[in-house]
Enzyme design. Structure first.
Site, PDB file in Angstrom:
ATOM      1  CB  THR A 128      -0.942   0.002   1.224  1.00  0.00           C
ATOM      2  OG1 THR A 128      -0.154  -0.216   2.407  1.00  0.00           O
ATOM      3  CG2 THR A 128      -1.978  -1.103   1.118  1.00  0.00           C
ATOM      4  CE  LYS A 261       5.568  -3.551   9.054  1.00  0.00           C
ATOM      5  NZ  LYS A 261       5.554  -2.102   8.848  1.00  0.00           N
ATOM      6  NE  ARG A 385      -3.757  -4.872   4.089  1.00  0.00           N
ATOM      7  CZ  ARG A 385      -2.994  -3.810   4.411  1.00  0.00           C
ATOM      8  NH1 ARG A 385      -1.747  -3.956   4.750  1.00  0.00           N
ATOM      9  NH2 ARG A 385      -3.494  -2.601   4.385  1.00  0.00           N
ATOM     10  CG  PHE A 451      -6.190   0.296   4.215  1.00  0.00           C
ATOM     11  CD1 PHE A 451      -5.595   0.742   3.044  1.00  0.00           C
ATOM     12  CD2 PHE A 451      -5.392   0.097   5.330  1.00  0.00           C
ATOM     13  CE1 PHE A 451      -4.230   0.989   2.999  1.00  0.00           C
ATOM     14  CE2 PHE A 451      -4.024   0.331   5.294  1.00  0.00           C
ATOM     15  CZ  PHE A 451      -3.445   0.792   4.114  1.00  0.00           C
TER      16      PHE A 451
HETATM   17  N1  F0G Z   1       6.736  -2.403   3.327  1.00  0.00           N
HETATM   18  C1  F0G Z   1       6.071  -3.456   3.818  1.00  0.00           C
HETATM   19  C2  F0G Z   1       6.205  -4.791   3.177  1.00  0.00           C
HETATM   20  C3  F0G Z   1       5.240  -3.293   4.935  1.00  0.00           C
HETATM   21  O1  F0G Z   1       4.596  -4.346   5.420  1.00  0.00           O
HETATM   22  C4  F0G Z   1       5.121  -2.009   5.518  1.00  0.00           C
HETATM   23  C5  F0G Z   1       4.230  -1.783   6.651  1.00  0.00           C
HETATM   24  C6  F0G Z   1       5.834  -0.945   4.971  1.00  0.00           C
HETATM   25  C7  F0G Z   1       6.642  -1.184   3.872  1.00  0.00           C
HETATM   26  C8  F0G Z   1       5.737   0.450   5.509  1.00  0.00           C
HETATM   27  O2  F0G Z   1       6.413   0.572   6.710  1.00  0.00           O
HETATM   28  O3  F0G Z   1       4.605   1.070   8.375  1.00  0.00           O
HETATM   29  O4  F0G Z   1       7.016   1.397   8.909  1.00  0.00           O
HETATM   30  O5  F0G Z   1       5.870   2.917   7.343  1.00  0.00           O
HETATM   31  N2  F0G Z   1       3.338  -2.587   6.962  1.00  0.00           N
HETATM   32  C9  F0G Z   1       2.477  -2.518   8.110  1.00  0.00           C
HETATM   33  C10 F0G Z   1       1.553  -3.708   8.086  1.00  0.00           C
HETATM   34  C11 F0G Z   1       1.790  -1.233   8.327  1.00  0.00           C
HETATM   35  O6  F0G Z   1       0.659  -3.746   8.950  1.00  0.00           O
HETATM   36  O7  F0G Z   1       1.711  -4.599   7.258  1.00  0.00           O
HETATM   37  P1  F0G Z   1       5.932   1.538   7.897  1.00  0.00           P
END
Ligand code: F0G
Length: 459
Positions: A128, A261, A385, A451
Site C-alpha cells: 500500500t 517488523k 487485505r 482502509f
Molecule cells: N513495506 C512493507 C512490506 C510493509 O509491510 C510495511 C508496513 C511498509 C513497507 C511500511 O512501513 O509502516 O514502517 O511505514 N506494513 C504494516 C503492516 C503497516 O501492517 O503490514 P511503515
C-alpha cells in the site's frame, strides 16, 4: 514404546506482563458500530487479542530495554547512530545508512530521488504505502510476481518469486531507461507473507545487470524470508539465518526498511544504499522530511534498541519460534477447515474471505465483513487485505485484487500458544455461521490509503 512428540518452545521467558481488558458481546457490538465496522478505528482497549499488525507491536527484550537507557540524545552525531550504521553494515551489508522514522519515510525519500514522471516500477506485488509513494512521485507500479502468488490454494514454496518473463516484457515495452529500479520485497506481505528464493534473486540480478537496472529491496521481513529459504531451498538447510539474510541483501543495490517488523522495535526504519550518489541526495532530503541525517526522526534510544533488535532478529532460535507460532495457528485453522492462504506465511495467517463468504460480491467487502465478525465473536482484531486496501487507481477506478484476505498478523514474542487456540476457535465459530453473514456498504472514503479510515454500514 509410546511415541513422545519432540516439541519446540519459545527461546525466552516472560519478565513483565501487560494486563488485557476482556469485553462482553454487547460491548463489542457497540464498539464496532462506533468504529464504522473498520477494525482500524477500534480503540485498543476494546480489543482482547490484537492481530491488526505485526508492525511496532513486538515485545522488546531485556537487552533492548537496557539499550533504551543508553540513548545518546544529541541532535547531531549520536553514538547510537554510529552503532546502528555499523550493525546495518555487518548484518545486511549495505554501505550507507539514512535513518527514518519508519518504512514509509524511507519510501518517500527513495521515490523522490529515483522516480521521474512517467517511470515504471515493476515489483513482486504491491504494498500500500510503497506503491502510493511511487505514484505520488509520478511513477506507475507494474506487478511482476508469479501467477501462483494470486492463487490462495497454490502451495508453491516461493510464491514471492518474480516472473522473469513478465519483467522482460515490461523492459521491452517501456525500455530500461524508464525503469529506475525493480522493487523487490522479501516475505511478500500482500501475497500472505510468501518468500522469494535465492535462485530467483540470482536470476533477477543477472537480468537487471544486463539492462543496468537497480534492485531496491523492501527488507521489512527479510529474516522471515530467510527462514523459509533455510527450510525449503536446496542447499540452505544448514546455512545460518544470518548468512542467508546477508546473501539476500547482496543481490540488491539498496533497501527500505520498516524496523517495526523484523527488527523488533516499536518505531523506526531506514533507507540503506550502496550507491554514493543516491546516498548523498538522500542525506540531503532526509533533513527536509524526517530530521537530521544522524537521527532521521528517531530518538537516540530508538536507534540503540533497533541495533540490538537487528542482531536478535537473525538468531536461528528466535526465527524458528516466531514463524513456528504462525504455522501453529495456521495448522489449527486448517484443522477446522477454515480456508487460508497456503503455504502458511511468515508473519500471519491470511484467511481467504472469498472462499469463507462466497455469497458476497467484492463490492460487499467480504474481508472487511469477516474482520468485523471475528471481532464481534471474540474481541480478536484482524485486518482487511482486499478490495478496501487495494484502493483506487489514479483514474479513480477501484482496483479489484484477486486476493480478498483477512490478515491475522502475529506480533513477535507477544502472545502464547493458548492465545493462538482462542483465535483459531473463534474463527471456526464464525465459519460455522458463515451463511448468515451479510456484507457491508462503504459510507465514508478518504482519498489516500482509504482502509485506515473508511467507515461502513451493515447491508
Ligand atoms: N513495506 C512493507 C512490506 C510493509 O509491510 C510495511 C508496513 C511498509 C513497507 C511500511 O512501513 O509502516 O514502517 O511505514 N506494513 C504494516 C503492516 C503497516 O501492517 O503490514 P511503515
Amino acid at each position: 514404546m509410546t511415541y513422545i512428540k519432540h516439541s519446540w518452545a519459545e527461546p525466552y521467558k516472560i519478565k513483565m506482563v501487560e494486563l488485557l481488558q476482556m469485553t462482553t458481546a454487547a460491548q463489542r457490538k457497540k464498539a464496532l458500530q462506533a468504529a464504522g465496522y473498520n477494525t482500524f478505528l477500534l480503540k485498543s482497549k476494546e480489543v482482547y487479542i490484537d492481530l491488526l499488525t505485526d508492525s511496532g507491536t513486538s515485545a522488546m527484550s531485556d537487552r533492548q530495554w537496557a539499550g533504551i537507557m543508553m540513548g545518546d540524545e544529541a541532535y547531531a552525531g549520536s553514538a547510537n547512530f554510529f552503532r546502528l550504521e555499523e550493525v546495518v553494515r555487518e548484518v545486511y551489508g549495505y554501505k550507507y545508512l539514512i535513518p527514518t522514522h519508519q518504512g514509509r519515510g524511507a519510501e518517500n525519500i527513495l521515490s523522490k530521488i529515483l522516480i521521474k514522471k512517467g517511470d515504471i516500477i515493476p515489483g513482486n506485488m504491491y504494498f500500500t504505502t510503497t506503491r502510493l509513494h511511487q505514484e505520488l512521485a509520478g511513477g506507475k507500479f507494474e506487478d511482476i510476481i508469479i501467477d501462483e502468488a494470486h492463487d490462495p490454494e497454490n502451495e508453491f514454496s516461493f510464491k514471492g518469486n518474480v516472473d522473469l518473463n513478465k519483467l522482460e516484457r515490461i523492459i521491452k515495452k517501456y525500455g530500461a531507461k524508464r525503469i529506475p529500479y525493480i522493487s523487490i520485497a522479501t516475505s511478500v506481505n500482500m501475497a500472505g507473507g510468501q518468500p522469494i528464493s535465492i535462485k530467483n534473486l540470482k536470476e533477477l540480478r543477472a537480468l537487471t545487470k544486463k539492462h543496468g537496472i537497480r534492485i531496491i529491496h523492501d527488507m521489512t521481513r527479510v529474516a522471515e524470508n530467510a527462514f523459509f529459504i533455510q527450510q525449503r531451498e536446496k542447499g540452505f538447510n544448514h546455512t545460518p539465518i544470518k548468512e542467508i539474510v546477508k546473501q539476500i541483501c547482496s543481490y540488491t543495490d539498496g533497501a527500505t526498511m520498516s524496523a517495526k517488523k523484523d527488527a523488533l522495535v516499536n518505531i523506526g526504519g531506514f533507507l540503506a544504499v550502496n550507491d554514493w550518489d543516491v546516498f548523498e541526495e538522500a542525506r540531503n532530503l532526509v533533513v527536509v522530511y524526517e530530521g537530521l541525517h544522524t537521527y532521521g526522526g528517531m530518538a537516540g534510544r530508538d536507534m540503540e534498541a533497533m541495533a540490538i533488535g537487528i542482531g536478535e532478529s537473525v538468531n536461528d532460535d528466535h526465527i524458528r519460534a516466531r514463524v513456528g507460532q504462525v504455522i501453529y495457528l495456521g495448522n489449527k485453522m486448517l484443522s477446522y477447515h477454515v480456508p487460508i492462504v497456503k503455504p502458511i506465511g511468515g508473519h500471519g495467517v491470511f484467511v481467504d474471505a472469498k472462499k469463507f463468504l462466497p455469497h458476497l460480491t467484492q463490492d460487499q467487502y467480504p474481508a472487511q465483513t469477516l474482520a468485523a465478525e471475528i471481532y464481534l465473536d471474540s474481541g480478536v482484531r484482524t485486518m482487511e487485505r482486499g478490495v478496501v486496501s487495494a484502493g483506487r487507481k489514479a483514474n479513480g477506478e477501484n482496483y479489484y485484487p484477486k486476493l480478498e484476505l483477512v490478515r491475522f498478523t502475529i506480533p513477535r514474542r507477544v502472545y502464547t500458544q493458548a492465545h493462538m487456540d482462542v483465535i483459531a476457535e473463534s474463527t471456526a465459530r464464525v465459519y460455522e455461521k458463515r451463511k448468515k453473514i451479510n456484507g457491508l456498504k462503504m459510507i465514508y472514503e478518504p482519498r489516500y490509503l482509504r482502509f485506515f479510515q473508511a467507515r461502513f454500514e451493515k447491508l
